[in-house]
Design a protein around this motif. Structure first.
Motif, PDB file in Angstrom:
ATOM      1  N   THR A 178      38.211 -14.484 -47.597  1.00  0.00           N
ATOM      2  CA  THR A 178      38.807 -13.619 -46.568  1.00  0.00           C
ATOM      3  C   THR A 178      40.210 -13.156 -46.934  1.00  0.00           C
ATOM      4  O   THR A 178      40.958 -13.866 -47.611  1.00  0.00           O
ATOM      5  N   ILE A 179      40.538 -11.957 -46.476  1.00  0.00           N
ATOM      6  CA  ILE A 179      41.909 -11.443 -46.594  1.00  0.00           C
ATOM      7  C   ILE A 179      42.309 -10.901 -45.226  1.00  0.00           C
ATOM      8  O   ILE A 179      41.570 -10.119 -44.609  1.00  0.00           O
ATOM      9  N   ARG A 180      43.450 -11.354 -44.762  1.00  0.00           N
ATOM     10  CA  ARG A 180      43.971 -10.786 -43.527  1.00  0.00           C
ATOM     11  C   ARG A 180      44.990  -9.718 -43.881  1.00  0.00           C
ATOM     12  O   ARG A 180      45.867  -9.924 -44.706  1.00  0.00           O
ATOM     13  N   VAL A 181      44.846  -8.556 -43.248  1.00  0.00           N
ATOM     14  CA  VAL A 181      45.817  -7.476 -43.482  1.00  0.00           C
ATOM     15  C   VAL A 181      46.766  -7.402 -42.289  1.00  0.00           C
ATOM     16  O   VAL A 181      46.365  -7.670 -41.142  1.00  0.00           O
ATOM     17  N   THR A 182      48.002  -7.029 -42.571  1.00  0.00           N
ATOM     18  CA  THR A 182      49.014  -6.996 -41.507  1.00  0.00           C
ATOM     19  C   THR A 182      49.217  -5.578 -40.969  1.00  0.00           C
ATOM     20  O   THR A 182      50.201  -5.298 -40.300  1.00  0.00           O
ATOM     21  N   SER A 183      48.252  -4.695 -41.273  1.00  0.00           N
ATOM     22  CA  SER A 183      48.384  -3.287 -40.856  1.00  0.00           C
ATOM     23  C   SER A 183      47.931  -3.060 -39.413  1.00  0.00           C
ATOM     24  O   SER A 183      48.052  -1.958 -38.896  1.00  0.00           O
ATOM     25  N   GLY A 184      47.369  -4.100 -38.776  1.00  0.00           N
ATOM     26  CA  GLY A 184      46.753  -3.856 -37.472  1.00  0.00           C
ATOM     27  C   GLY A 184      47.373  -4.629 -36.334  1.00  0.00           C
ATOM     28  O   GLY A 184      48.586  -4.570 -36.106  1.00  0.00           O
ATOM     29  N   ASP A 185      46.521  -5.369 -35.626  1.00  0.00           N
ATOM     30  CA  ASP A 185      46.915  -6.076 -34.416  1.00  0.00           C
ATOM     31  C   ASP A 185      47.917  -7.196 -34.741  1.00  0.00           C
ATOM     32  O   ASP A 185      47.573  -8.158 -35.418  1.00  0.00           O
ATOM     33  N   PRO A 186      49.150  -7.105 -34.258  1.00  0.00           N
ATOM     34  CA  PRO A 186      50.150  -8.117 -34.593  1.00  0.00           C
ATOM     35  C   PRO A 186      50.080  -9.365 -33.719  1.00  0.00           C
ATOM     36  O   PRO A 186      50.728 -10.368 -34.008  1.00  0.00           O
ATOM     37  N   ARG A 187      49.262  -9.316 -32.637  1.00  0.00           N
ATOM     38  CA  ARG A 187      49.272 -10.447 -31.698  1.00  0.00           C
ATOM     39  C   ARG A 187      48.539 -11.651 -32.285  1.00  0.00           C
ATOM     40  O   ARG A 187      47.433 -11.497 -32.794  1.00  0.00           O
ATOM     41  N   PRO A 188      49.150 -12.830 -32.239  1.00  0.00           N
ATOM     42  CA  PRO A 188      48.417 -14.009 -32.713  1.00  0.00           C
ATOM     43  C   PRO A 188      47.311 -14.361 -31.724  1.00  0.00           C
ATOM     44  O   PRO A 188      47.426 -14.072 -30.537  1.00  0.00           O
TER      45      PRO A 188
ATOM     46  N   VAL B  15      46.815 -12.899 -47.792  1.00  0.00           N
ATOM     47  CA  VAL B  15      47.319 -11.968 -46.794  1.00  0.00           C
ATOM     48  C   VAL B  15      47.805 -10.744 -47.560  1.00  0.00           C
ATOM     49  O   VAL B  15      48.415 -10.875 -48.619  1.00  0.00           O
ATOM     50  N   ALA B  16      47.469  -9.552 -47.050  1.00  0.00           N
ATOM     51  CA  ALA B  16      47.893  -8.322 -47.735  1.00  0.00           C
ATOM     52  C   ALA B  16      48.465  -7.356 -46.707  1.00  0.00           C
ATOM     53  O   ALA B  16      48.199  -7.476 -45.508  1.00  0.00           O
ATOM     54  N   ASN B  17      49.248  -6.401 -47.197  1.00  0.00           N
ATOM     55  CA  ASN B  17      49.862  -5.432 -46.288  1.00  0.00           C
ATOM     56  C   ASN B  17      48.828  -4.513 -45.648  1.00  0.00           C
ATOM     57  O   ASN B  17      48.939  -4.133 -44.499  1.00  0.00           O
TER      58      ASN B  17
END
Ligand SMILES: [Zn+2]
Length: 432
Positions: free
Chosen positions: A395-405, A417-419
């Motif tokens: 899995t890779i989580r991208v930080t381009s979307g939903d910022p809510r934990p 983790v990728a941009n």
């Protein structure tokens, strides 16, 4: 099972490479395209092949002879005058005993023909073309289908398309019921797509076989060199569906399209600017790009199945404009919590497909023979990461979307983790 290869066409655009050779004799990695086709057919046990050639097609006959050297039986139909893409089949009646495949001889391909035939027989159809998305839907004829894969019509490339459309094109390969030959009642010039396919669609007897396998024509020098490259890199045979496939599963909102309010209608959908480039890189790799998205907006009554189809068509059009395409899109329309105004009661259920459950991935894995343990999941939420983990993907989580934990899945730790999706895809493909 038998096959007819239509090798009668001219192919002048490749003259710089082929000289006066018929196009099916163009060499890819040391073998003519036609030989690659025959090897693919043979691998599925199809060893009785009829080749239609023009009277300039002697090079074909001299190379393959009766087929014995290639482990198959080959018969020839020689067209004294050009009969279009179907007229020559008039003479096939004496060779063809039952259902058969029709293949255009300038296509580089590798297909699991047995899987294709099983599907075609299950449809009780007369004609089943192989259909796939391509990198230039905007100037291609498109097949418009219903949810059972029945073809409703051909959307001609000459139409002014002021609407969103699904990227689904005819690859130039057909499974044919034997009765198709009855439609060719004299040896005159006939166009297979314009006449035979169209009349079969009108009878409601044509269905598509959707395949992620490699089928490309080498009709221009640029395409020729890219096909030869794919052949050298083993991508063509790797994509044959008898081999286990690898997917990159993609979340939609926040990963492919800009995160914001729920996308309830097509005007709300806007791509993340690097998404087409990322998906194009997947298209060119050995991975299949497949969208996996929760769309509870349907259960909540905030959008309809038709509108969701329009939203996805818009996504495909925008990607297509940048030469990128998706293998498939799976969505979950359900939501577990009921009791809201305007909701669709029958979709307010606890289902098996809503992420982080893996019903959609299991369906994709069955339809495209995917090895989940060699696949990846890219998404912007910990719910996506949990989905990938549940399915055994990396899995890779991208930080381009939903910022809510999301507390519920806070233990879901991604491999990376990728941009954004482009950075994530490059990580997977080892590209700088
Ligand atoms: Zn569901």
């Amino acid at each position: 099972m038998q096959a007819i290869i239509q090798a009668g066409g001219a192919g002048t655009r490749l003259k710089s490479i082929t000289g006066d050779l018929p196009k099916p004799m163009v060499s890819i990695n040391g073998k003519p395209i036609l030989e690659w086709q025959i090897l693919s057919l043979k691998q599925s046990g199809i060893i009785d092949v009829t080749i239609v050639i023009s009277k300039n097609g002697n090079a074909i006959k001299e190379y393959f002879k009766d087929g014995k050297d290639f482990g198959i039986k080959i018969s020839y139909i020689v067209e004294e005058i050009p009969l279009g893409t179907a007229g020559g089949l008039y003479f096939a009646k004496e060779f063809i005993k039952d259902d058969f495949f029709l293949v255009f001889g300038d296509l580089m391909l590798d297909i699991d023909w047995g899987r294709y035939r099983d599907y075609a027989l299950s449809k009780k159809a007369l004609l089943v073309p192989l259909a796939h998305p391509n990198s230039h839907p905007f100037d291609s004829d498109l097949l418009v289908i219903d949810e059972s894969n029945k073809i409703l019509r051909i959307d001609s490339k000459h139409n002014v398309r002021d609407y969103y459309y699904k990227n689904l094109t005819n690859a130039g390969i057909y499974w044919c019921d034997h009765n198709i030959l009855e439609l060719i009642d004299e040896p005159k010039k006939i166009d297979f797509e314009k006449e035979i396919l169209t009349s079969t669609i009108e009878r409601g007897a044509a269905f598509v076989y959707k395949s992620s396998e490699y089928v490309k024509d080498c009709g221009t020098p640029y395409r020729y060199y890219s096909v030869e490259n794919d052949c050298k890199n083993g991508i063509i045979s790797a994509k044959r569906l008898s081999n286990k496939q690898k997917a990159i599963f993609l979340d939609r909102d926040g990963t492919i399209n800009v995160f914001g309010d729920f996308v309830r209608n097509a005007s709300k959908l806007e791509l993340i600017d690097v998404a087409p480039e990322a998906i194009k890189l997947i298209d060119e790799s050995e991975y299949l790009p497949i969208v996996i998205t929760n769309q509870p907006v349907i259960a909540r009554g905030e959008t309809t199945f038709d509108e969701l189809a329009r939203i996805h068509n818009k996504m495909e059009v925008l990607l297509g404009e940048k030469n990128a395409y998706l293998t498939d899109i799976y969505f979950c329309p359900h939501h577990p919590d009921s009791g809201y105004e305007g909701e669709v009661k029958e979709l307010k259920i606890v289902c098996d497909c809503r992420k982080p459950k893996i019903g959609m991935l299991l369906k994709a894995a069955s339809e495209y023979n995917i090895d989940l343990s060699k696949s990846w999941f890219i998404g912007d939420t910990s719910q996506d990461v949990q989905t990938g983990i549940n399915a055994g993907c990396k899995t890779i989580r991208v930080t381009s979307g939903d910022p809510r934990p999301n507390k519920k899945y806070e233990n879901a730790v991604p491999n990376y983790v990728a941009n954004d999706i482009l950075e994530a895809v490059k990580l997977i493909l080892n590209k700088k």
